[in-house]
Design a protein around this motif. Sequence first.
Motif, PDB file in Angstrom:
ATOM      1  N   ASP A 135      30.970  32.363  57.479  1.00  0.00           N
ATOM      2  CA  ASP A 135      29.829  32.694  58.187  1.00  0.00           C
ATOM      3  C   ASP A 135      29.209  31.756  58.767  1.00  0.00           C
ATOM      4  OD1 ASP A 135      31.568  34.986  57.749  1.00  0.00           O
ATOM      5  OD2 ASP A 135      29.767  36.403  57.407  1.00  0.00           O
ATOM      6  N   LYS A 136      28.288  31.656  57.576  1.00  0.00           N
ATOM      7  CA  LYS A 136      27.547  30.018  57.017  1.00  0.00           C
ATOM      8  C   LYS A 136      27.569  29.131  58.239  1.00  0.00           C
ATOM      9  CE  LYS A 136      26.269  26.838  53.899  1.00  0.00           C
ATOM     10  NZ  LYS A 136      26.986  25.543  54.285  1.00  0.00           N
ATOM     11  N   MET A 137      28.817  28.584  58.846  1.00  0.00           N
ATOM     12  CA  MET A 137      29.408  27.738  59.620  1.00  0.00           C
ATOM     13  C   MET A 137      28.808  27.981  60.972  1.00  0.00           C
ATOM     14  SD  MET A 137      32.995  26.024  57.925  1.00  0.00           S
ATOM     15  CE  MET A 137      32.674  24.772  58.488  1.00  0.00           C
ATOM     16  N   VAL A 138      29.213  29.279  61.021  1.00  0.00           N
ATOM     17  CA  VAL A 138      28.857  29.950  62.577  1.00  0.00           C
ATOM     18  C   VAL A 138      26.872  29.881  62.757  1.00  0.00           C
ATOM     19  CG1 VAL A 138      28.977  32.048  63.926  1.00  0.00           C
ATOM     20  CG2 VAL A 138      31.005  31.077  62.532  1.00  0.00           C
ATOM     21  N   LEU A 139      26.566  30.838  61.776  1.00  0.00           N
ATOM     22  CA  LEU A 139      25.015  30.181  61.324  1.00  0.00           C
ATOM     23  C   LEU A 139      24.094  28.723  61.535  1.00  0.00           C
ATOM     24  CD1 LEU A 139      24.136  32.758  58.299  1.00  0.00           C
ATOM     25  CD2 LEU A 139      23.542  33.048  61.156  1.00  0.00           C
ATOM     26  N   GLU A 140      24.658  27.975  61.191  1.00  0.00           N
ATOM     27  CA  GLU A 140      24.800  26.995  61.053  1.00  0.00           C
ATOM     28  C   GLU A 140      25.449  26.010  62.192  1.00  0.00           C
ATOM     29  OE1 GLU A 140      24.262  24.758  57.170  1.00  0.00           O
ATOM     30  OE2 GLU A 140      23.318  26.132  56.773  1.00  0.00           O
ATOM     31  N   GLY A 141      25.626  27.036  63.153  1.00  0.00           N
ATOM     32  CA  GLY A 141      26.207  25.635  64.569  1.00  0.00           C
ATOM     33  C   GLY A 141      26.606  25.111  64.033  1.00  0.00           C
ATOM     34  N   GLU A 142      27.826  24.677  62.952  1.00  0.00           N
ATOM     35  CA  GLU A 142      28.878  24.083  62.561  1.00  0.00           C
ATOM     36  C   GLU A 142      30.399  24.572  63.859  1.00  0.00           C
ATOM     37  OE1 GLU A 142      29.344  23.082  58.864  1.00  0.00           O
ATOM     38  OE2 GLU A 142      27.341  23.745  58.046  1.00  0.00           O
ATOM     39  N   ALA A 143      30.672  25.669  63.833  1.00  0.00           N
ATOM     40  CA  ALA A 143      31.433  25.856  64.243  1.00  0.00           C
ATOM     41  C   ALA A 143      30.691  26.869  65.721  1.00  0.00           C
ATOM     42  CB  ALA A 143      32.718  26.684  63.929  1.00  0.00           C
ATOM     43  N   ASP A 144      31.650  26.824  66.737  1.00  0.00           N
ATOM     44  CA  ASP A 144      30.825  28.068  67.522  1.00  0.00           C
ATOM     45  C   ASP A 144      31.436  29.640  67.607  1.00  0.00           C
ATOM     46  OD1 ASP A 144      30.743  26.004  69.912  1.00  0.00           O
ATOM     47  OD2 ASP A 144      32.437  25.212  69.926  1.00  0.00           O
ATOM     48  N   PHE A 145      32.647  29.639  67.018  1.00  0.00           N
ATOM     49  CA  PHE A 145      32.809  30.780  66.226  1.00  0.00           C
ATOM     50  C   PHE A 145      33.561  30.589  65.053  1.00  0.00           C
ATOM     51  CE2 PHE A 145      35.921  30.150  70.067  1.00  0.00           C
ATOM     52  CZ  PHE A 145      37.206  30.676  69.034  1.00  0.00           C
ATOM     53  N   ALA A 146      34.440  32.130  64.188  1.00  0.00           N
ATOM     54  CA  ALA A 146      34.572  31.673  63.346  1.00  0.00           C
ATOM     55  C   ALA A 146      36.333  32.996  63.511  1.00  0.00           C
ATOM     56  CB  ALA A 146      34.329  31.902  61.994  1.00  0.00           C
ATOM     57  N   ILE A 147      37.392  32.792  63.025  1.00  0.00           N
ATOM     58  CA  ILE A 147      37.606  33.820  62.634  1.00  0.00           C
ATOM     59  C   ILE A 147      37.818  34.396  61.009  1.00  0.00           C
ATOM     60  CG2 ILE A 147      40.491  34.489  63.403  1.00  0.00           C
ATOM     61  CD1 ILE A 147      40.364  32.540  65.729  1.00  0.00           C
ATOM     62  N   PHE A 271      40.664  43.978  58.578  1.00  0.00           N
ATOM     63  CA  PHE A 271      41.205  43.143  59.753  1.00  0.00           C
ATOM     64  C   PHE A 271      40.646  41.789  59.551  1.00  0.00           C
ATOM     65  CE2 PHE A 271      40.825  47.967  59.205  1.00  0.00           C
ATOM     66  CZ  PHE A 271      41.635  48.630  60.606  1.00  0.00           C
ATOM     67  N   ALA A 272      41.615  41.006  60.308  1.00  0.00           N
ATOM     68  CA  ALA A 272      41.089  39.884  60.652  1.00  0.00           C
ATOM     69  C   ALA A 272      39.840  39.859  62.144  1.00  0.00           C
ATOM     70  CB  ALA A 272      41.965  39.046  61.439  1.00  0.00           C
ATOM     71  N   HIS A 273      39.154  39.423  62.099  1.00  0.00           N
ATOM     72  CA  HIS A 273      37.771  39.412  63.011  1.00  0.00           C
ATOM     73  C   HIS A 273      37.062  37.950  63.274  1.00  0.00           C
ATOM     74  CE1 HIS A 273      36.212  39.305  58.932  1.00  0.00           C
ATOM     75  NE2 HIS A 273      35.107  39.128  59.471  1.00  0.00           N
ATOM     76  N   ILE A 274      36.578  38.473  64.394  1.00  0.00           N
ATOM     77  CA  ILE A 274      36.080  36.795  65.090  1.00  0.00           C
ATOM     78  C   ILE A 274      34.272  37.152  64.703  1.00  0.00           C
ATOM     79  CG2 ILE A 274      37.162  36.115  67.092  1.00  0.00           C
ATOM     80  CD1 ILE A 274      35.392  37.427  68.656  1.00  0.00           C
ATOM     81  N   VAL A 275      33.640  36.129  64.461  1.00  0.00           N
ATOM     82  CA  VAL A 275      32.223  35.689  63.667  1.00  0.00           C
ATOM     83  C   VAL A 275      31.819  35.039  64.622  1.00  0.00           C
ATOM     84  CG1 VAL A 275      30.740  35.052  61.978  1.00  0.00           C
ATOM     85  CG2 VAL A 275      33.493  35.983  61.187  1.00  0.00           C
ATOM     86  N   LEU A 276      30.828  35.740  65.653  1.00  0.00           N
ATOM     87  CA  LEU A 276      29.653  35.145  66.123  1.00  0.00           C
ATOM     88  C   LEU A 276      28.725  34.609  66.204  1.00  0.00           C
ATOM     89  CD1 LEU A 276      31.618  36.176  69.824  1.00  0.00           C
ATOM     90  CD2 LEU A 276      31.708  34.164  69.146  1.00  0.00           C
ATOM     91  N   ARG A 277      27.158  33.897  66.508  1.00  0.00           N
ATOM     92  CA  ARG A 277      25.729  34.067  66.546  1.00  0.00           C
ATOM     93  C   ARG A 277      26.038  35.278  68.265  1.00  0.00           C
ATOM     94  NH1 ARG A 277      22.057  31.261  63.718  1.00  0.00           N
ATOM     95  NH2 ARG A 277      20.463  32.124  64.531  1.00  0.00           N
ATOM     96  N   THR A 278      24.579  35.747  67.940  1.00  0.00           N
ATOM     97  CA  THR A 278      24.157  36.730  69.109  1.00  0.00           C
ATOM     98  C   THR A 278      23.364  36.051  69.660  1.00  0.00           C
ATOM     99  OG1 THR A 278      22.142  36.804  67.575  1.00  0.00           O
ATOM    100  CG2 THR A 278      23.614  38.456  67.368  1.00  0.00           C
ATOM    101  N   ASP A 279      22.880  34.082  69.732  1.00  0.00           N
ATOM    102  CA  ASP A 279      21.918  33.308  70.631  1.00  0.00           C
ATOM    103  C   ASP A 279      22.841  32.859  71.023  1.00  0.00           C
ATOM    104  OD1 ASP A 279      21.949  32.326  67.896  1.00  0.00           O
ATOM    105  OD2 ASP A 279      19.483  32.572  68.422  1.00  0.00           O
ATOM    106  N   SER A 280      24.262  32.654  70.682  1.00  0.00           N
ATOM    107  CA  SER A 280      24.607  31.463  71.117  1.00  0.00           C
ATOM    108  C   SER A 280      25.417  31.369  72.909  1.00  0.00           C
ATOM    109  CB  SER A 280      25.910  31.243  70.289  1.00  0.00           C
ATOM    110  OG  SER A 280      27.225  31.485  70.250  1.00  0.00           O
TER     111      SER A 280
END
Lengths: 316, 316
Positions: A135-147, A271-280
């Motif tokens: 989650d943190k990596m997505v929040l900080e923009g290090e990753a486009d999304f996470a699984i 559940f496997a899930h993807i994590v996205l930033r709302t504003d990316s």
Amino acid sequence: MKLQQLRYAVEVYRQNLNVSDAADALFTSQPGISKQIRLLEEELGVPLFVRHGKRMVAVTAPGKVVLETAERILREVQNIKKIGTEFAEHDRGTLTMATTHTQARYALPQVVSAFVAQYPGVQLSILPASPLVLDKMVLEGEADFAIGTELGPSHADLRKLSCYAWNRSVVVPDGHPLLSLNRTLQLADLAAYPLITYESALLDNTAITRAFAQAGVDIPQVALASADTDIIKTYVKLGLGVGLMASMAFDAEADKGLQCISAEHLFEPSFAHIVLRTDSYLRGYAYAFLALFAPKLTREYVETALYAPLDEDFSI
Amino acid sequence: MKLQQLRYAVEVYRQNLNVSDAADALFTSQPGISKQIRLLEEELGVPLFVRHGKRMVAVTAPGKVVLETAERILREVQNIKKIGTEFAEHDRGTLTMATTHTQARYALPQVVSAFVAQYPGVQLSILPASPLVLDKMVLEGEADFAIGTELGPSHADLRKLSCYAWNRSVVVPDGHPLLSLNRTLQLADLAAYPLITYESALLDNTAITRAFAQAGVDIPQVALASADTDIIKTYVKLGLGVGLMASMAFDAEADKGLQCISAEHLFEPSFAHIVLRTDSYLRGYAYAFLALFAPKLTREYVETALYAPLDEDFSI
DNA sequence: GCCGCTTACGTCAGCCGTAACGATG
DNA sequence: CATCGTTACGGCTGACGTAAGCGGC
């Protein structure tokens, strides 16, 4: 007010108020940072940082609001840049995802090979990370999304979309006593052996800890915990204990010397899930990847979820 | 990428793709604008505007997305600047509201005098506008908020919070036949006289047109329509017709020569409401003004409404 | 022929980097 | 005394304004 001033201020904040570190991180000189931040504070008419002597030791109340807004602005600037390259060369670019070892090793390979065949110009990066930091990596923009595989706490700026359910299996060496049971496996059977499983499975309130708690069985001694399924299998093979891991990570052919016993009835599925930033802003091929990974994740579906308020739960 | 480049591009877009007008609006030179926009397009790698010959005639697909994002960025920059002055001198600054003539003339005076007594350092501006353009003024940042009387269409970036209900009255000159009715006023009674009322009351689907339609009575001939209640009263006094206006705008003492007949039972009440942008930063004294205007509009209430999704209807 | 955008060029503000100074713990 | 931030200064990029050029309508 300049964008760089905002960048400088935000970076200083991220580097724990250390101006020199911020200068290093931004590949510029330290006096430049100091000066631009002073100019910004002067223009706004309020200090953003509290200084004790010459050091910055805290963020002021207005500074907090300004920094939050500045982070939003910088994110939008990033988005604009992505939009540019998106339209300029819509099948070239980079795609960075953060995920667990198990996903990267067992769920992603066929998706990735299909993707690289279709988008040879895209530089794909897979960053392995423990479920907690995804989650943190997505929040900080290090990753486009996470699984992810375990749902962490929800966050206003994140959306989590479930992809598929997965179950767990017990893995033991050939000839292990658990293979000779004449009935279905019970949690209590496991308690007799040291456990080898995922690090993250041992945290509070996971499917595994919940199952043991509900059955009134103490969690077995844990011989070894790792985020890496291959490591788990290696030590099971050595006889250090019984493995408990994702069913999909067992491959009867490749894993000679090991046997797999389904534990689907013992633990609720995760559940496997993807994590996205709302504003990316996601590149077109990012949507293509998601659709390959889970067919229900069409562009339309994902965008709807991104723009929907948090309480409309798409997670399950 | 520079903030000014974004400003330039957005302004050109707002000036209907006329670069010279944008230069005038931003008090700079026209070649400067052209050049910076070219540089921005070059940096992003995509054209933002479609050119026929030398003129810009349209916005490209990426341009549309970029401009929308740029507008968000510029708004946030504005917010940062407001934050600065807010903390620097929290009782000095400007407060600009758009509202209808009736509100400005009859509902606001006591609120305004209380406000200026409490915040003498705040430069208050009241922009009179027709109900239709109030929303637009808030959307474009010309006003910090608006006080409206007729609910226009909803908009994703706006929130409308109801303040109080208001009713209508019929106003006639002394000795008018309608004063001698020995029963309560009916819509059909009005139909016999030319009407003088608000311009905006005659649009589709207002409380007035709905009432006539439901009663099956044709809307009377309209002798005169004005946004200005004083004009309405003036012409009623001259005998041009009967006035139909907000009850609160009639003052028995000041309006000698006129009589007021409540029409509360003929038309459903309307709600005065404030209109806010979801992403605008309001100065502390703006919240103070709103609380003076309608006690239920506490800072907490307003902020809750701003951050709530659109479908949670705070409007009524 | 007029309007409107582009190109060319000179000016100057201001950002950056180096170096020296000073304060804090 | 070591670490970290500020002040001082020089170089240079690049933004802006003026003036001239040119394609459209």
